[in-house]
Motif scaffolding. Structure first.
Motif, PDB file in Angstrom:
ATOM      1  N   VAL A   9      -2.739  -8.339 -15.995  1.00 49.58           N
ATOM      2  CA  VAL A   9      -2.630  -8.723 -14.769  1.00 49.58           C
ATOM      3  C   VAL A   9      -1.866  -7.972 -13.885  1.00 49.58           C
ATOM      4  O   VAL A   9      -2.248  -7.872 -12.715  1.00 49.58           O
ATOM      5  CB  VAL A   9      -2.038 -10.499 -14.730  1.00 49.58           C
ATOM      6  N   LEU A  10      -0.592  -7.596 -14.427  1.00 53.79           N
ATOM      7  CA  LEU A  10       0.320  -6.667 -13.704  1.00 53.79           C
ATOM      8  C   LEU A  10      -0.203  -5.297 -13.097  1.00 53.79           C
ATOM      9  O   LEU A  10       0.291  -4.710 -12.450  1.00 53.79           O
ATOM     10  CB  LEU A  10       1.499  -6.743 -14.155  1.00 53.79           C
ATOM     11  N   THR A  11      -1.219  -5.039 -14.047  1.00 54.72           N
ATOM     12  CA  THR A  11      -2.015  -3.769 -13.674  1.00 54.72           C
ATOM     13  C   THR A  11      -3.249  -3.809 -12.923  1.00 54.72           C
ATOM     14  O   THR A  11      -4.132  -2.838 -12.699  1.00 54.72           O
ATOM     15  CB  THR A  11      -2.204  -2.898 -14.716  1.00 54.72           C
ATOM     16  N   SER A  12      -3.694  -5.021 -12.578  1.00 56.04           N
ATOM     17  CA  SER A  12      -4.967  -5.329 -12.013  1.00 56.04           C
ATOM     18  C   SER A  12      -5.108  -4.806 -10.602  1.00 56.04           C
ATOM     19  O   SER A  12      -6.330  -4.645 -10.188  1.00 56.04           O
ATOM     20  CB  SER A  12      -5.141  -6.953 -11.966  1.00 56.04           C
ATOM     21  N   GLY A  13      -4.048  -4.563  -9.984  1.00 54.21           N
ATOM     22  CA  GLY A  13      -4.145  -4.205  -8.388  1.00 54.21           C
ATOM     23  C   GLY A  13      -3.923  -5.309  -7.553  1.00 54.21           C
ATOM     24  O   GLY A  13      -3.728  -5.081  -6.397  1.00 54.21           O
ATOM     25  N   LEU A  14      -4.183  -6.512  -8.084  1.00 56.73           N
ATOM     26  CA  LEU A  14      -3.884  -7.845  -7.047  1.00 56.73           C
ATOM     27  C   LEU A  14      -2.244  -7.811  -6.990  1.00 56.73           C
ATOM     28  O   LEU A  14      -1.673  -8.128  -6.066  1.00 56.73           O
ATOM     29  CB  LEU A  14      -4.452  -9.017  -7.854  1.00 56.73           C
ATOM     30  N   VAL A  15      -1.500  -7.983  -8.311  1.00 47.96           N
ATOM     31  CA  VAL A  15      -0.118  -8.001  -8.150  1.00 47.96           C
ATOM     32  C   VAL A  15       0.527  -6.835  -8.967  1.00 47.96           C
ATOM     33  O   VAL A  15      -0.216  -6.394  -9.810  1.00 47.96           O
ATOM     34  CB  VAL A  15       0.312  -9.326  -8.717  1.00 47.96           C
ATOM     35  N   ALA A  16       1.834  -6.575  -8.750  1.00 51.37           N
ATOM     36  CA  ALA A  16       2.492  -5.594  -9.472  1.00 51.37           C
ATOM     37  C   ALA A  16       3.881  -5.791  -9.864  1.00 51.37           C
ATOM     38  O   ALA A  16       4.434  -7.017  -8.811  1.00 51.37           O
ATOM     39  CB  ALA A  16       2.368  -4.381  -8.684  1.00 51.37           C
ATOM     40  N   PRO A  17       4.421  -5.423 -10.939  1.00 53.53           N
ATOM     41  CA  PRO A  17       5.686  -5.976 -11.248  1.00 53.53           C
ATOM     42  C   PRO A  17       6.722  -5.433  -9.978  1.00 53.53           C
ATOM     43  O   PRO A  17       6.590  -4.281  -9.754  1.00 53.53           O
ATOM     44  CB  PRO A  17       6.209  -5.272 -12.468  1.00 53.53           C
ATOM     45  N   LEU A  18       7.461  -6.037  -9.436  1.00 54.57           N
ATOM     46  CA  LEU A  18       8.710  -5.694  -8.624  1.00 54.57           C
ATOM     47  C   LEU A  18       9.471  -4.593  -8.990  1.00 54.57           C
ATOM     48  O   LEU A  18       9.664  -3.467  -8.373  1.00 54.57           O
ATOM     49  CB  LEU A  18       9.662  -6.654  -8.427  1.00 54.57           C
ATOM     50  N   ASN A  19       9.670  -4.329 -10.347  1.00 53.03           N
ATOM     51  CA  ASN A  19      10.669  -3.213 -11.014  1.00 53.03           C
ATOM     52  C   ASN A  19       9.740  -1.825 -11.535  1.00 53.03           C
ATOM     53  O   ASN A  19      10.018  -1.291 -12.282  1.00 53.03           O
ATOM     54  CB  ASN A  19      11.746  -3.631 -12.093  1.00 53.03           C
TER      55      ASN A  19
END
Length: 132
Positions: free
Chosen positions: A74-84
């Motif tokens: 999910v964090l590499t999906s392009g929709l959302v990304a990790p803040l850090n």
């Protein structure tokens, strides 16, 4: 100028599980609408990653390994990304030694303070962490 939004745990858990379906659809539609604007980033903090990791295990019966894989996807999906950024993604791939939450805590503190203090032997093995 890029607008940056932060999500809470409810958003990340919907993206991870697709449940409940009506909330998932609405969440996905609204996030997609925001991201389609080239000047928007939707970010997820280490705290939210940690809370979602626990929720997946406790409420959905997902194993630790599968929860880490799902979070990375999910964090590499392009929709959302990790803040850090990449640091959070690297933490998700590490399986030995200190646990995921300890790693997320230490990584967060490393950005703001000199050292993280702990009583936990395994956490103390992380860089920038000192055992009391």
């Amino acid at each position: 100028m890029t607008l940056r939004y932060g999500t809470d745990t409810s958003v990340l858990v919907r993206l991870l599980t697709g449940h409940p379906p009506d909330e998932y659809s609405r969440c996905l539609r609204e996030l997609t609408r925001l991201v389609e604007d080239d000047h928007v980033e939707i970010l997820v903090s280490n705290q939210v990653i940690g809370e979602a990791y626990i929720a997946l295990q406790h409420h959905y019966g997902i194993s630790r390994v599968d929860a880490r894989v799902a979070l990375a996807q999910v964090l590499t999906s392009g929709l959302v990304a990790p803040l850090n950024g990449q640091a959070a993604l690297d933490i998700l791939s590490q399986q030995d030694g200190a646990g995921l939450l300890d790693r997320l805590i230490a990584e967060d503190y490393s950005r703001q303070v000199h050292e993280t203090l702990t009583l936990d032997r395994r956490m103390a093995s992380l860089p920038g962490v000192r055992r009391l």
